[in-house]
Design a protein around this motif. Structure first.
Motif, PDB file in Angstrom:
ATOM      1  N   VAL A   1      -2.845  -9.299  23.785  1.00 46.73           N
ATOM      2  CA  VAL A   1      -3.170  -8.068  23.063  1.00 46.73           C
ATOM      3  C   VAL A   1      -2.461  -8.134  21.708  1.00 46.73           C
ATOM      4  O   VAL A   1      -1.242  -8.101  21.648  1.00 46.73           O
ATOM      5  CB  VAL A   1      -2.686  -6.825  23.857  1.00 46.73           C
ATOM      6  N   VAL A   2      -3.244  -8.278  20.634  1.00 47.54           N
ATOM      7  CA  VAL A   2      -2.654  -8.365  19.281  1.00 47.54           C
ATOM      8  C   VAL A   2      -3.023  -7.088  18.521  1.00 47.54           C
ATOM      9  O   VAL A   2      -4.090  -7.018  17.925  1.00 47.54           O
ATOM     10  CB  VAL A   2      -3.214  -9.585  18.502  1.00 47.54           C
ATOM     11  N   PRO A   3      -2.180  -6.039  18.574  1.00 52.00           N
ATOM     12  CA  PRO A   3      -2.545  -4.819  17.858  1.00 52.00           C
ATOM     13  C   PRO A   3      -2.753  -5.091  16.370  1.00 52.00           C
ATOM     14  O   PRO A   3      -2.113  -5.940  15.778  1.00 52.00           O
ATOM     15  CB  PRO A   3      -1.361  -3.890  18.131  1.00 52.00           C
ATOM     16  N   GLU A   4      -3.708  -4.307  15.843  1.00 54.74           N
ATOM     17  CA  GLU A   4      -4.301  -4.476  14.527  1.00 54.74           C
ATOM     18  C   GLU A   4      -3.444  -4.866  13.336  1.00 54.74           C
ATOM     19  O   GLU A   4      -3.644  -5.877  12.721  1.00 54.74           O
ATOM     20  CB  GLU A   4      -4.900  -3.120  14.124  1.00 54.74           C
ATOM     21  N   LEU A   5      -2.529  -3.970  12.971  1.00 57.36           N
ATOM     22  CA  LEU A   5      -1.937  -4.079  11.641  1.00 57.36           C
ATOM     23  C   LEU A   5      -0.808  -5.108  11.613  1.00 57.36           C
ATOM     24  O   LEU A   5       0.013  -5.180  12.516  1.00 57.36           O
ATOM     25  CB  LEU A   5      -1.420  -2.708  11.172  1.00 57.36           C
ATOM     26  N   ASP A   6      -0.791  -5.890  10.538  1.00 58.10           N
ATOM     27  CA  ASP A   6       0.202  -6.970  10.386  1.00 58.10           C
ATOM     28  C   ASP A   6       1.642  -6.518  10.591  1.00 58.10           C
ATOM     29  O   ASP A   6       2.464  -7.252  11.103  1.00 58.10           O
ATOM     30  CB  ASP A   6       0.115  -7.549   8.961  1.00 58.10           C
ATOM     31  N   ASP A   7       1.956  -5.296  10.140  1.00 65.85           N
ATOM     32  CA  ASP A   7       3.356  -4.861  10.103  1.00 65.85           C
ATOM     33  C   ASP A   7       3.866  -4.238  11.400  1.00 65.85           C
ATOM     34  O   ASP A   7       5.020  -3.854  11.493  1.00 65.85           O
ATOM     35  CB  ASP A   7       3.561  -3.841   8.964  1.00 65.85           C
ATOM     36  N   LEU A   8       2.997  -4.092  12.396  1.00 61.94           N
ATOM     37  CA  LEU A   8       3.453  -3.515  13.665  1.00 61.94           C
ATOM     38  C   LEU A   8       4.465  -4.457  14.307  1.00 61.94           C
ATOM     39  O   LEU A   8       4.247  -5.663  14.374  1.00 61.94           O
ATOM     40  CB  LEU A   8       2.269  -3.300  14.608  1.00 61.94           C
TER      41      LEU A   8
ATOM     42  N   ARG B   1      -8.586  -7.568  11.425  1.00 63.59           N
ATOM     43  CA  ARG B   1      -9.800  -7.181  10.686  1.00 63.59           C
ATOM     44  C   ARG B   1      -9.706  -5.804  10.016  1.00 63.59           C
ATOM     45  O   ARG B   1     -10.380  -5.535   9.045  1.00 63.59           O
ATOM     46  CB  ARG B   1     -11.020  -7.220  11.622  1.00 63.59           C
ATOM     47  N   HIS B   2      -8.880  -4.907  10.564  1.00 62.96           N
ATOM     48  CA  HIS B   2      -8.776  -3.573   9.954  1.00 62.96           C
ATOM     49  C   HIS B   2      -7.550  -3.435   9.060  1.00 62.96           C
ATOM     50  O   HIS B   2      -7.251  -2.355   8.568  1.00 62.96           O
ATOM     51  CB  HIS B   2      -8.708  -2.500  11.054  1.00 62.96           C
ATOM     52  N   THR B   3      -6.842  -4.550   8.851  1.00 66.88           N
ATOM     53  CA  THR B   3      -5.581  -4.462   8.095  1.00 66.88           C
ATOM     54  C   THR B   3      -5.827  -4.146   6.621  1.00 66.88           C
ATOM     55  O   THR B   3      -5.171  -3.283   6.048  1.00 66.88           O
ATOM     56  CB  THR B   3      -4.787  -5.782   8.217  1.00 66.88           C
ATOM     57  N   ARG B   4      -6.804  -4.843   6.006  1.00 69.79           N
ATOM     58  CA  ARG B   4      -6.963  -4.691   4.547  1.00 69.79           C
ATOM     59  C   ARG B   4      -7.326  -3.276   4.142  1.00 69.79           C
ATOM     60  O   ARG B   4      -6.966  -2.807   3.066  1.00 69.79           O
ATOM     61  CB  ARG B   4      -8.030  -5.657   4.017  1.00 69.79           C
ATOM     62  N   SER B   5      -8.069  -2.579   4.987  1.00 72.93           N
ATOM     63  CA  SER B   5      -8.454  -1.206   4.636  1.00 72.93           C
ATOM     64  C   SER B   5      -7.654  -0.179   5.436  1.00 72.93           C
ATOM     65  O   SER B   5      -7.967   1.008   5.403  1.00 72.93           O
ATOM     66  CB  SER B   5      -9.953  -1.005   4.884  1.00 72.93           C
ATOM     67  N   ILE B   6      -6.584  -0.621   6.142  1.00 70.56           N
ATOM     68  CA  ILE B   6      -5.810   0.241   7.047  1.00 70.56           C
ATOM     69  C   ILE B   6      -6.812   1.073   7.869  1.00 70.56           C
ATOM     70  O   ILE B   6      -6.864   2.288   7.765  1.00 70.56           O
ATOM     71  CB  ILE B   6      -4.783   1.141   6.305  1.00 70.56           C
ATOM     72  N   PHE B   7      -7.626   0.381   8.658  1.00 68.75           N
ATOM     73  CA  PHE B   7      -8.813   0.949   9.313  1.00 68.75           C
ATOM     74  C   PHE B   7      -9.712   1.485   8.204  1.00 68.75           C
ATOM     75  O   PHE B   7     -10.294   0.710   7.480  1.00 68.75           O
ATOM     76  CB  PHE B   7      -8.447   2.002  10.375  1.00 68.75           C
ATOM     77  N   TRP B   8      -9.828   2.810   8.014  1.00 67.54           N
ATOM     78  CA  TRP B   8     -10.605   3.309   6.857  1.00 67.54           C
ATOM     79  C   TRP B   8      -9.773   4.273   6.036  1.00 67.54           C
ATOM     80  O   TRP B   8     -10.272   5.040   5.245  1.00 67.54           O
ATOM     81  CB  TRP B   8     -11.906   3.975   7.308  1.00 67.54           C
TER      82      TRP B   8
END
Length: 440
Positions: A79-86, A254-261
């Motif tokens: 399980v790799v949660p979305e955002l790089d900084d988590l 995949r949602h990192t660049r737009s911080i989801f939306w």
């Protein structure tokens, strides 16, 4: 540091010394100013044990750092949660989820051991067989049982690509049926839904693969590429299904660049091709930078006119939940992420004795509801989530009373351990640390 605190007479509660603006949560913890700050600068990957298929890491290791470290060695975590900084510590003490959670559960369910420094200054290792009560009580405890200093996480073999299938679905009932059906299939490595309006969604399923059709490879992580949620929306607008191969690391983040939306509210022109081409390399701004540079007035405004919430509800309540989100918030897109919730002891488990399929509904953005009032609307939502035996992620603003909070979460094991381990003088109760009612 903990022993020093003891020698000084244990006068104040302790907390980690990491500044509040550095955390990914939008909440700025006021407790940092009044509690004794214990500095924990532990940010290394300690060992990769390919025999046991376990990676041992320190708490400040981030998801971006961990995938960059493991992928070249042929490994990843389930399980790799979305955002790089988590960080690993945040994902264990809080929670974490990904589109593979319908197989593996939440981030905590992929951990096999924790090492903690307790209130008496001792170092303890806990796992399902050793100090098991503590092992099950740590997740969701938000650092109120001890300081996490290391964790062991399961690893699985990595593959180069994720083959993604995009399917637009219309009609709320159809969306819920299709999403539930795909979430139950173990052959899907990943399942995710983006709901663009009450009646429109795109459901994505993915499988891990090393082979890819060259013409269908999409490196969505490149800075000049459209934001992922906008890319997905094209399938809805064109009303067609599609298949793509996305490099694994690009998919995981995949949602990192737009911080989801979220970025569309911060930089409204951010998805413009000219902006992406010239300045795309500059985004996303670190959430920590945004928090560090925003004044109190902006923060209050944001709190009143902006929602960032994840609610975890049983899959069988999905349709009712989306309708409730629509009425109380009217925020789109909504993020749907399925996960399996095992009946383990601890703060979060299903109502019955069986493992149950749940779904995380993420609402991030500006509510379009006419009379949106943050406190009243969120209390309404929280009441609904409690009624279906769901849970609210604790990184977000929480307006419950203490009674309501312990009605939502099972505090029996947590309170027993706080008593046993003399945490009462060392750490605040989790409710006092995170809930608005306790902090005002």
């Amino acid at each position: 540091q903990v022993r020093e605190w003891k020698n000084e007479g244990s006068k104040r509660y302790m907390c980690t010394g990491r500044p509040g603006w550095l955390t990914v949560s939008l909440r700025v913890g006021k407790y940092k100013k009044i509690h004794k700050n214990i500095m924990i600068n532990l940010m290394d990957v300690l060992e990769v044990d390919s025999e046991r298929q376990v990676v041992r890491v320190e708490p400040l290791v981030t998801m971006g750092q961990l995938t960059a470290h493991l992928n070249p060695m042929g490994w990843t975590i389930p399980v790799v949660p979305e955002l790089d900084d988590l960080t690993v510590g945040g994902l264990i003490m809080g929670t974490g989820i990904e589109s593979s959670s319908h197989i593996y559960g939440l981030f905590q369910h992929t951990c096999v051991a924790y090492e903690l420094v307790l209130a008496d200054g001792s170092l303890v290792r806990c796992s399902p067989t050793e100090n098991s009560d503590l092992f099950y009580a740590v997740p969701w405890s938000c650092g109120t049982l001890g300081f996490l200093v290391a964790a062991e996480i399961k690893m699985i073999p990595a593959k180069k690509y994720i083959k993604i299938h995009y399917e637009p679905v219309r009609g709320l009932q159809k969306i819920c049926e299709k999403f539930t059906e795909e979430s139950k299939k173990k052959e899907n490595s990943f399942v995710e839904g983006l709901v663009y309006s009450l009646e429109e969604a795109v459901i994505m399923t993915g499988v891990l693969t090393d082979e890819a059709e060259q013409s269908k490879i999409n490196r969505i992580g490149n800075y000049y590429k459209p934001w992922f949620f906008k890319h997905v929306e094209k399938y809805l607008k064109a009303d067609r299904t599609g298949i793509e191969y996305i490099p694994s690391r690009h998919y995981y983040h995949r949602h990192t660049r737009s911080i989801f939306w979220e970025l569309q509210d911060i930089i409204p022109f951010g998805n413009n091709p000219v902006f992406r081409y010239l300045f795309g390399w500059m985004v996303p701004p670190k959430i920590s930078l945004l928090k560090l540079t925003q004044g109190e007035a902006i923060r209050k405004l944001y709190e009143q006119h902006h929602v960032v919430q994840d609610m975890l509800v049983p899959m069988k309540s999905l349709e009712k939940s989306i309708q409730t989100f629509h009425v109380d918030l009217n925020v789109y897109p909504l993020w749907l992420c399925p996960f399996i919730l095992p009946n383990n002891p601890g703060m979060v488990h299903p109502k019955g004795d069986e493992t149950e399929l749940y779904v995380d509904i993420g609402a991030y953005g500006e509510p379009k509801r006419k009379q949106f009032e943050a406190r009243a609307s969120m209390r309404q939502m929280e009441k609904f989530v409690r009624s279906v035996h769901g849970f609210q992620m604790l990184y977000a603003d929480c307006y419950m009373t203490r009674e309501e909070f312990w009605d939502m979460f099972d505090g029996s094991l947590y309170h027993k351990l706080r008593e046993q381990m003399n945490c009462k003088d060392a750490f605040p109760e989790v409710y006092d640390k995170i809930c608005k009612a306790a902090r005002h």
